[in-house]
Design a protein around this motif. Structure first.
Motif, PDB file in Angstrom:
ATOM      1  N   ASP A 170     -26.747  85.250 -12.941  1.00 46.03           N
ATOM      2  CA  ASP A 170     -26.778  84.569 -14.092  1.00 46.03           C
ATOM      3  C   ASP A 170     -25.556  84.557 -15.129  1.00 46.03           C
ATOM      4  O   ASP A 170     -25.098  84.210 -16.012  1.00 46.03           O
ATOM      5  CB  ASP A 170     -28.172  83.829 -14.155  1.00 46.03           C
ATOM      6  CG  ASP A 170     -28.627  84.759 -15.186  1.00 46.03           C
ATOM      7  OD1 ASP A 170     -29.281  86.430 -14.622  1.00 46.03           O
ATOM      8  OD2 ASP A 170     -29.460  84.526 -15.550  1.00 46.03           O
ATOM      9  N   LYS A 177     -22.174  86.404 -16.167  1.00 52.81           N
ATOM     10  CA  LYS A 177     -20.746  86.489 -15.375  1.00 52.81           C
ATOM     11  C   LYS A 177     -19.982  86.886 -15.742  1.00 52.81           C
ATOM     12  O   LYS A 177     -19.954  86.794 -17.058  1.00 52.81           O
ATOM     13  CB  LYS A 177     -20.801  85.258 -14.597  1.00 52.81           C
ATOM     14  CG  LYS A 177     -21.345  84.879 -13.096  1.00 52.81           C
ATOM     15  CD  LYS A 177     -21.418  83.299 -13.022  1.00 52.81           C
ATOM     16  CE  LYS A 177     -20.865  82.114 -14.052  1.00 52.81           C
ATOM     17  NZ  LYS A 177     -22.812  81.941 -14.248  1.00 52.81           N
ATOM     18  N   GLN A 179     -16.019  76.030 -17.864  1.00 56.59           N
ATOM     19  CA  GLN A 179     -17.043  75.774 -17.358  1.00 56.59           C
ATOM     20  C   GLN A 179     -17.961  75.931 -16.559  1.00 56.59           C
ATOM     21  O   GLN A 179     -18.966  75.630 -16.366  1.00 56.59           O
ATOM     22  CB  GLN A 179     -15.745  74.704 -16.184  1.00 56.59           C
ATOM     23  CG  GLN A 179     -17.065  73.890 -14.520  1.00 56.59           C
ATOM     24  CD  GLN A 179     -16.864  74.926 -14.632  1.00 56.59           C
ATOM     25  OE1 GLN A 179     -16.657  75.395 -13.263  1.00 56.59           O
ATOM     26  NE2 GLN A 179     -18.000  74.233 -13.447  1.00 56.59           N
ATOM     27  N   SER A 180     -17.497  77.815 -16.098  1.00 52.43           N
ATOM     28  CA  SER A 180     -18.826  78.501 -15.544  1.00 52.43           C
ATOM     29  C   SER A 180     -19.586  79.536 -16.048  1.00 52.43           C
ATOM     30  O   SER A 180     -20.196  80.174 -16.084  1.00 52.43           O
ATOM     31  CB  SER A 180     -18.386  79.231 -14.184  1.00 52.43           C
ATOM     32  OG  SER A 180     -16.974  80.159 -14.593  1.00 52.43           O
ATOM     33  N   HIS A 181     -19.186  78.937 -17.744  1.00 57.64           N
ATOM     34  CA  HIS A 181     -19.660  80.036 -18.365  1.00 57.64           C
ATOM     35  C   HIS A 181     -19.747  81.662 -18.102  1.00 57.64           C
ATOM     36  O   HIS A 181     -20.965  82.238 -18.559  1.00 57.64           O
ATOM     37  CB  HIS A 181     -21.480  79.901 -18.999  1.00 57.64           C
ATOM     38  CG  HIS A 181     -21.570  78.480 -19.286  1.00 57.64           C
ATOM     39  ND1 HIS A 181     -21.268  77.707 -20.416  1.00 57.64           N
ATOM     40  CD2 HIS A 181     -22.302  77.291 -18.322  1.00 57.64           C
ATOM     41  CE1 HIS A 181     -21.406  76.161 -20.035  1.00 57.64           C
ATOM     42  NE2 HIS A 181     -22.194  76.518 -19.336  1.00 57.64           N
ATOM     43  N   THR A 182     -18.364  82.137 -18.007  1.00 57.60           N
ATOM     44  CA  THR A 182     -18.649  83.450 -17.759  1.00 57.60           C
ATOM     45  C   THR A 182     -17.419  83.873 -18.532  1.00 57.60           C
ATOM     46  O   THR A 182     -16.340  83.459 -19.575  1.00 57.60           O
ATOM     47  CB  THR A 182     -17.095  83.696 -16.027  1.00 57.60           C
ATOM     48  OG1 THR A 182     -17.582  82.928 -15.225  1.00 57.60           O
ATOM     49  CG2 THR A 182     -16.562  84.929 -15.789  1.00 57.60           C
ATOM     50  N   LEU A 232     -13.491  84.118  -9.680  1.00 57.73           N
ATOM     51  CA  LEU A 232     -14.522  82.970 -10.514  1.00 57.73           C
ATOM     52  C   LEU A 232     -14.807  81.655  -9.750  1.00 57.73           C
ATOM     53  O   LEU A 232     -16.607  81.265 -10.051  1.00 57.73           O
ATOM     54  CB  LEU A 232     -13.566  82.367 -11.947  1.00 57.73           C
ATOM     55  CG  LEU A 232     -14.349  81.887 -13.106  1.00 57.73           C
ATOM     56  CD1 LEU A 232     -13.555  82.511 -13.376  1.00 57.73           C
ATOM     57  CD2 LEU A 232     -14.422  80.605 -12.626  1.00 57.73           C
ATOM     58  N   LEU A 233     -14.251  81.511  -8.798  1.00 57.06           N
ATOM     59  CA  LEU A 233     -14.688  80.325  -8.191  1.00 57.06           C
ATOM     60  C   LEU A 233     -16.143  79.994  -7.612  1.00 57.06           C
ATOM     61  O   LEU A 233     -17.260  79.968  -6.799  1.00 57.06           O
ATOM     62  CB  LEU A 233     -14.116  79.762  -7.227  1.00 57.06           C
ATOM     63  CG  LEU A 233     -12.992  79.176  -7.937  1.00 57.06           C
ATOM     64  CD1 LEU A 233     -11.651  78.596  -7.231  1.00 57.06           C
ATOM     65  CD2 LEU A 233     -13.232  77.295  -8.329  1.00 57.06           C
ATOM     66  N   GLY A 239     -19.668  80.871  -8.683  1.00 63.58           N
ATOM     67  CA  GLY A 239     -20.289  79.538  -8.238  1.00 63.58           C
ATOM     68  C   GLY A 239     -21.663  79.581  -7.063  1.00 63.58           C
ATOM     69  O   GLY A 239     -23.105  79.126  -7.288  1.00 63.58           O
ATOM     70  N   GLU A 255     -24.378  82.777  -7.004  1.00 65.86           N
ATOM     71  CA  GLU A 255     -25.388  82.012  -7.698  1.00 65.86           C
ATOM     72  C   GLU A 255     -26.354  80.868  -6.694  1.00 65.86           C
ATOM     73  O   GLU A 255     -27.688  81.217  -6.925  1.00 65.86           O
ATOM     74  CB  GLU A 255     -24.811  81.291  -8.960  1.00 65.86           C
ATOM     75  CG  GLU A 255     -26.133  80.966  -9.980  1.00 65.86           C
ATOM     76  CD  GLU A 255     -25.724  80.743 -12.426  1.00 65.86           C
ATOM     77  OE1 GLU A 255     -26.568  81.297 -12.374  1.00 65.86           O
ATOM     78  OE2 GLU A 255     -24.098  80.443 -11.642  1.00 65.86           O
TER      79      GLU A 255
END
Length: 347
Positions: free
Chosen positions: A56, A58, A102-105, A320-321, A324, A327
């Motif tokens: 979680d 990233k 968007q993914s909080h990376t 990055l994709l 998700g 996770e």
């Protein structure tokens, strides 16, 4: 530092993986029905030593560098774009930058070899050269610099992990970097550059023969030793490629999973695994890149990408994709109950 770090990579915890697989097989679903998600969480448990691993926090480490071989007209964009995009990435203005929001990376944009002097508080300064030398005229860098570039990758992996990251992704920004990547792949596999050279960032199809000729000339001139990954990096490689390989080594040494991006990152993974085959245990693939040599690279590495979306941007966007999905696998393992826990007997 490089060889000390390589010596710290531990084997996966196979006993724990067997235990986790047994539990996943008995989650309240048809066995195997979540496919690759099940395989991912089993492998994560072996990497981390945790039966309920989480990913979680990233981070993507983007290695930014220029390439002297661009003097040979092998790229469709000017080298100034490397600096422009290196600045835009941590500001969330590029492909990987926008999706990271968007993914909080967390993104780390690293100057490991941009050919311009500049100051930018968003970029981490680790410049080793003002771009590599033109490999068509001689070695891209010295062996010493190649080792230092690997070690910067290790340091950046450690830095991100110290700041809380429990999964890393590899990214790159360097105009012209499909040229050294293809050269490395050619040396490692024995495949001719004329068979595997691709378009990179929309390089014109009618000029691909010229690009392949440049790569072939560099290999013939420099004679990289296919059994020595550092020699390959030094003679026909790139600082960004070496930095990504180092990131993979650093993650493996810390027991933290590292997600490979596309073609260039996969070539970096081949270098890392040549230095230590144990690194592969800590790598997760992301997407099947459309770059021409990508399938050869992934087949050689032996990790099957699980995203098929016609991607070929780089920057770490595919990694990055994949975060998700990875996770989601962790939450499946953590939150789903087994048939026994549900009080349902399996017939």
């Amino acid at each position: 530092m490089l060889y000390e770090t390589l010596s710290q990579i531990k084997p996966l915890d196979r006993e724990l993986m067997t235990s986790v697989k047994h539990r996943v097989d008995h989650l309240i679903k048809p066995q195997g029905s979540l496919g690759a998600l099940e395989d991912i969480v089993v492998k994560l448990s072996g990497m981390t030593g945790n039966p309920f691993p989480m990913t979680d926090n990233k981070a993507i480490i983007v290695m930014c560098a220029d390439h002297g071989v661009c003097d040979e007209y092998v790229a469709s964009a000017p080298q100034s774009v490397t600096l422009q995009q290196a600045r835009n990435i941590p500001r969330g203005l590029t492909g990987v930058g926008s999706m990271a929001k968007q993914s909080h990376t967390k993104l780390y944009s690293v100057d490991i070899g941009i050919n311009t002097d500049f100051e930018d508080t968003y970029i981490i300064p680790h410049k080793l050269m003002h771009g590599t030398n033109n490999m068509r005229k001689g070695p891209a860098m010295t062996r010493e610099i190649a080792v230092k570039a690997l070690e910067i990758g290790i340091q950046m992996a450690y830095h991100a992990i110290d700041e809380g990251a429990n999964i890393l992704g590899t990214g790159e920004m360097g105009i012209g970097n499909t040229t050294p990547s293809t050269a490395i792949l050619s040396v490692l596999t024995g495949q001719s550059p004329f068979e595997i050279t691709g378009m990179g960032a929309n390089f014109p199809a009618d000029k691909l023969k010229h690009k392949a000729t440049v790569i072939n000339d560099a290999i013939v001139l420099n004679k990289p030793d296919a059994s020595d990954p550092i020699d390959i990096l030094a003679k026909v490689g790139g600082l960004d490629i070496a930095g990504m390989a180092g990131t993979m080594i650093g993650g493996a040494a810390k027991g933290v999973p590292v997600v490979i991006d596309g073609f260039i990152a996969t070539v970096a993974a081949l270098i890392a695994c040549e230095l230590s085959p144990s690194v592969k245990d800590y790598l997760l693939p992301s997407h099947a890149s459309l770059e021409k040599g990508a399938k050869l690279a992934t087949d050689t590495l032996g990790l099957e990408p699980f995203i098929h979306m016609n991607l070929r941007l780089g920057e770490g966007s595919g990694a990055l994709l994949a975060f998700g999905l990875i996770e989601a696998a962790c939450y499946m393992n953590k939150e789903m109950i087994t048939f026994d826990e549900a009080g349902i007997g399996i017939v």
